[in-house]
Design a protein around this motif. Structure first.
Motif, PDB file in Angstrom:
ATOM      1  N   ASP A 106      12.673   6.829 -15.612  1.00  0.00           N
ATOM      2  CA  ASP A 106      13.271   6.538 -14.309  1.00  0.00           C
ATOM      3  C   ASP A 106      12.250   6.706 -13.182  1.00  0.00           C
ATOM      4  N   HIS A 107      11.436   7.744 -13.275  1.00  0.00           N
ATOM      5  CA  HIS A 107      10.407   7.986 -12.267  1.00  0.00           C
ATOM      6  C   HIS A 107       9.376   6.850 -12.270  1.00  0.00           C
ATOM      7  N   GLU A 108       8.966   6.442 -13.461  1.00  0.00           N
ATOM      8  CA  GLU A 108       7.996   5.352 -13.601  1.00  0.00           C
ATOM      9  C   GLU A 108       8.533   4.080 -12.948  1.00  0.00           C
ATOM     10  N   PHE A 109       9.806   3.750 -13.205  1.00  0.00           N
ATOM     11  CA  PHE A 109      10.380   2.550 -12.611  1.00  0.00           C
ATOM     12  C   PHE A 109      10.488   2.679 -11.095  1.00  0.00           C
ATOM     13  N   GLN A 110      10.885   3.857 -10.616  1.00  0.00           N
ATOM     14  CA  GLN A 110      10.996   4.064  -9.166  1.00  0.00           C
ATOM     15  C   GLN A 110       9.648   3.837  -8.489  1.00  0.00           C
ATOM     16  N   GLN A 111       8.579   4.317  -9.108  1.00  0.00           N
ATOM     17  CA  GLN A 111       7.235   4.117  -8.562  1.00  0.00           C
ATOM     18  C   GLN A 111       6.909   2.630  -8.493  1.00  0.00           C
ATOM     19  N   GLU A 119       3.174  13.348  -3.302  1.00  0.00           N
ATOM     20  CA  GLU A 119       4.564  13.781  -3.450  1.00  0.00           C
ATOM     21  C   GLU A 119       5.171  13.259  -4.750  1.00  0.00           C
ATOM     22  N   ALA A 120       4.891  12.016  -5.076  1.00  0.00           N
ATOM     23  CA  ALA A 120       5.400  11.431  -6.319  1.00  0.00           C
ATOM     24  C   ALA A 120       4.799  12.132  -7.530  1.00  0.00           C
ATOM     25  N   GLN A 121       3.518  12.458  -7.472  1.00  0.00           N
ATOM     26  CA  GLN A 121       2.868  13.168  -8.578  1.00  0.00           C
ATOM     27  C   GLN A 121       3.471  14.554  -8.759  1.00  0.00           C
ATOM     28  N   GLU A 122       3.735  15.236  -7.657  1.00  0.00           N
ATOM     29  CA  GLU A 122       4.352  16.560  -7.738  1.00  0.00           C
ATOM     30  C   GLU A 122       5.757  16.471  -8.339  1.00  0.00           C
ATOM     31  N   ALA A 143       0.838  -1.190   0.000  1.00  0.00           N
ATOM     32  CA  ALA A 143       0.000   0.000   0.000  1.00  0.00           C
ATOM     33  C   ALA A 143       0.881   1.252   0.000  1.00  0.00           C
ATOM     34  N   VAL A 144       0.473   2.235  -0.768  1.00  0.00           N
ATOM     35  CA  VAL A 144       1.185   3.511  -0.834  1.00  0.00           C
ATOM     36  C   VAL A 144       0.308   4.559  -0.164  1.00  0.00           C
ATOM     37  N   ASP A 145       0.872   5.261   0.794  1.00  0.00           N
ATOM     38  CA  ASP A 145       0.124   6.309   1.480  1.00  0.00           C
ATOM     39  C   ASP A 145      -0.232   7.439   0.519  1.00  0.00           C
ATOM     40  N   ARG A 146      -1.344   8.078   0.790  1.00  0.00           N
ATOM     41  CA  ARG A 146      -1.827   9.166  -0.063  1.00  0.00           C
ATOM     42  C   ARG A 146      -0.807  10.297  -0.160  1.00  0.00           C
ATOM     43  N   ASP A 147      -0.210  10.681   0.964  1.00  0.00           N
ATOM     44  CA  ASP A 147       0.781  11.757   0.941  1.00  0.00           C
ATOM     45  C   ASP A 147       1.974  11.389   0.063  1.00  0.00           C
ATOM     46  N   ASP A 148       2.404  10.125   0.112  1.00  0.00           N
ATOM     47  CA  ASP A 148       3.508   9.685  -0.732  1.00  0.00           C
ATOM     48  C   ASP A 148       3.121   9.729  -2.205  1.00  0.00           C
ATOM     49  N   ALA A 149       1.883   9.348  -2.509  1.00  0.00           N
ATOM     50  CA  ALA A 149       1.411   9.386  -3.893  1.00  0.00           C
ATOM     51  C   ALA A 149       1.361  10.824  -4.412  1.00  0.00           C
TER      52      ALA A 149
END
Length: 90
Positions: A29-34, A13-16, A5-11
């Protein structure tokens, strides 16, 4: 594929962070990190000889190079968020 599970705040932050990306390489690279952050195990993945392939970050990176694998993971992620698995907590 098994996801954590990914926390909403982390999601958020990743979107930003994604919104700041300017190149195709950064996007990939971002896609793979996610995916690496969310994927914790897999089932039914075999090596070239048909033997079960153990999950590891390195194995995920190698598989991630194939478009069909990325599409499958994205599909599984979407289904885990909206399907029966999400409703039942599995």
């Amino acid at each position: 594929m098994k996801f954590k599970a990914v926390d909403r705040d982390d999601a958020i932050e990743a979107q930003e962070a994604y919104e700041e990306i300017t190149t195709a390489r950064e996007s990939a690279d971002h896609e793979f990190q996610q995916a690496r952050d969310a994927c914790v195990n897999w089932d039914g993945v075999d090596d070239d000889d048909g033997n079960p392939k153990a999950f590891s970050p390195e194995a995920l990176h190698k598989a991630w190079q194939k478009a069909w694998f990325r599409i499958g993971v994205h599909t599984a992620m979407a289904e885990s968020l909206s399907g029966d698995e999400a409703r039942t907590g599995n």
